[in-house]
Design an enzyme around this catalytic site. Sequence first.
Site, PDB file in Angstrom:
ATOM      1  N   SER A 138     -46.341 -32.245 -36.396  1.00  0.00           N
ATOM      2  CA  SER A 138     -47.602 -31.934 -35.718  1.00  0.00           C
ATOM      3  C   SER A 138     -47.378 -31.337 -34.321  1.00  0.00           C
ATOM      4  O   SER A 138     -46.650 -30.346 -34.195  1.00  0.00           O
ATOM      5  CB  SER A 138     -48.438 -33.220 -35.703  1.00  0.00           C
ATOM      6  OG  SER A 138     -49.764 -32.963 -35.393  1.00  0.00           O
ATOM      7  N   ASP A 180     -54.730 -30.133 -44.867  1.00  0.00           N
ATOM      8  CA  ASP A 180     -54.103 -31.467 -44.949  1.00  0.00           C
ATOM      9  C   ASP A 180     -55.020 -32.550 -44.374  1.00  0.00           C
ATOM     10  O   ASP A 180     -54.576 -33.638 -44.041  1.00  0.00           O
ATOM     11  CB  ASP A 180     -52.738 -31.460 -44.249  1.00  0.00           C
ATOM     12  CG  ASP A 180     -52.823 -31.292 -42.741  1.00  0.00           C
ATOM     13  OD1 ASP A 180     -53.946 -31.258 -42.188  1.00  0.00           O
ATOM     14  OD2 ASP A 180     -51.760 -31.208 -42.092  1.00  0.00           O
ATOM     15  N   HIS A 189     -52.062 -34.883 -43.514  1.00  0.00           N
ATOM     16  CA  HIS A 189     -51.349 -34.559 -42.278  1.00  0.00           C
ATOM     17  C   HIS A 189     -50.261 -35.607 -41.969  1.00  0.00           C
ATOM     18  O   HIS A 189     -49.149 -35.264 -41.596  1.00  0.00           O
ATOM     19  CB  HIS A 189     -52.368 -34.495 -41.134  1.00  0.00           C
ATOM     20  CG  HIS A 189     -51.842 -33.889 -39.885  1.00  0.00           C
ATOM     21  ND1 HIS A 189     -51.516 -32.560 -39.787  1.00  0.00           N
ATOM     22  CD2 HIS A 189     -51.581 -34.438 -38.663  1.00  0.00           C
ATOM     23  CE1 HIS A 189     -51.073 -32.309 -38.547  1.00  0.00           C
ATOM     24  NE2 HIS A 189     -51.101 -33.426 -37.859  1.00  0.00           N
TER      25      HIS A 189
END
Length: 435
Positions: A206, A367, A401
């Site tokens: 991320s 996601d 995610h």
Amino acid sequence: MAAEAQPRLLVLLLAWPCLFVGSLACGAAAADLLHPVVLLPGYSCSQLDARLTHEFEPSTAPSCGARKGKGWFRLWKNYTALQEDPALVPCYAELLRLVYDPVAGDYRDVPGVETRVVAFGTTRGFGSDDPATKNTCMEKLVQALEGVGYREGENLFGAPYDFRYAPAPPGQASREFSRFLSKLRVLVEQASERNGNMPVILVTHSLGGINANVFLSRSPLAWRRRYVKHFVMVSTGAGGGVFLLQFGGSKPPSPPPTDPLSFPKLNFATAFSALPSPKVFGHAPLVVTRAKNYSAYDIPEYLKANGFSDDEVARYVTRVLPVTLRFGAPGVPVTCINGIGVATVERLVYWDGDFGAKPQVVYGDGDGAINIASMLALDTLIGAQPEQDYFKSILIHNTSHGGTISDDFALRRVVKEVLDPNGNSMNDVNKKQQC
Ligand SMILES: *[C@@H]1O[C@H](CO)[C@@H](O)[C@H](O)[C@H]1NC(C)=O
Ligand SMILES: *[C@@H]1O[C@H](CO)[C@@H](O)[C@H](O)[C@H]1NC(C)=O
Ligand SMILES: *[C@@H]1O[C@H](CO)[C@@H](O)[C@H](O)[C@H]1NC(C)=O
């Protein structure tokens, strides 16, 4: 490393069992063959300590100053303390807040608050006392890497960072982020030197991927080639996610948040870092009202309509957006791994233009946080660039995610990329095509 150009490819990995990733142990190698790994976790996955000096003037409650002059304590993430005493939540939000200093042209802690990142160089600062972080931060990935022979401090290192601070465009001050880049450079060099001078593998999740990409783009090419074998970028799109456009208008949230990071006016330099990039989302209407639609190009106006000050909007335009628009090829072998097949906010409808109301949400693929458009744009913004010899994008179906670093199937895929003996050999490409 890749001296000659390698073909670029997009591997669509669906959720069927693949012979080559069936077992975590299948690729395990003797420790002296493992390239050192440096991990950069995502937003909120680094721990911060704070101490208060006598300059500190609490504005929430006088008790917020109780630790003045009493040394370092865990500010983030101290789940236990906030569970025991929820009244501390607004205090911790106050201590986490940043101020923008127009003279220095930079963000800093509130006067009287000093902060430091815990356990830089190691992965020990990735976990907190909150059990939920096991699935959202890199704890399971660390375990999976240890399961194939990686050892903390020998060939496994962590680069936690103060996630409140963001990079600034060249020429503008960003002291805390620049300090992180220097520390990361030394860490990468030491990790390589301790492992027979093998170049390192950067594995990020991320926001960590955005930071690592900035780090690489600001390192000399010769340094990158010498020290970085492979950049495995997990759950990072090329242009952010639409869900971040939900600011709740200008009203204070009610009831008050139970998480200090959910308070308004924290003024983090990263607040706008992953807003949708005009390069990726173009003129698509992301926020729809009766009177007007807002695309990624209209974000300054949209921020204004959400109650952000002229100065805040100006900082988005001059500090954040130029960094977002520069996202591009890091010039080292890159493998992107993203989840897809999860409902993801693609458009927000505030028909009456009341941004404090609950929006009607139009979902698309992604996601759950990053939109598929942002993932597919990696192919053009990284893969198709002339300076990018090797690029691979892996999309894992039905994975969120956080699932990319916590679901067993996805973890095996990430570990497989790390173990890949050549990272970028044709042999390996053929194997993946069979699979
Ligand atoms: C969390 O805060 C409490 C009380 O403020 C403190 O005793 C504890 O040591 C902190 N936790 C960590 C991990 O430092
Ligand atoms: C806003 O976007 C929607 C969806 O694309 C479109 O139907 C509508 O006509 C647009 N409205 C305005 C005011 O441009
Ligand atoms: C997606 O994953 C969930 C949880 O792992 C599982 O229950 C579900 O069956 C999967 N769906 C598909 C279409 O693979």
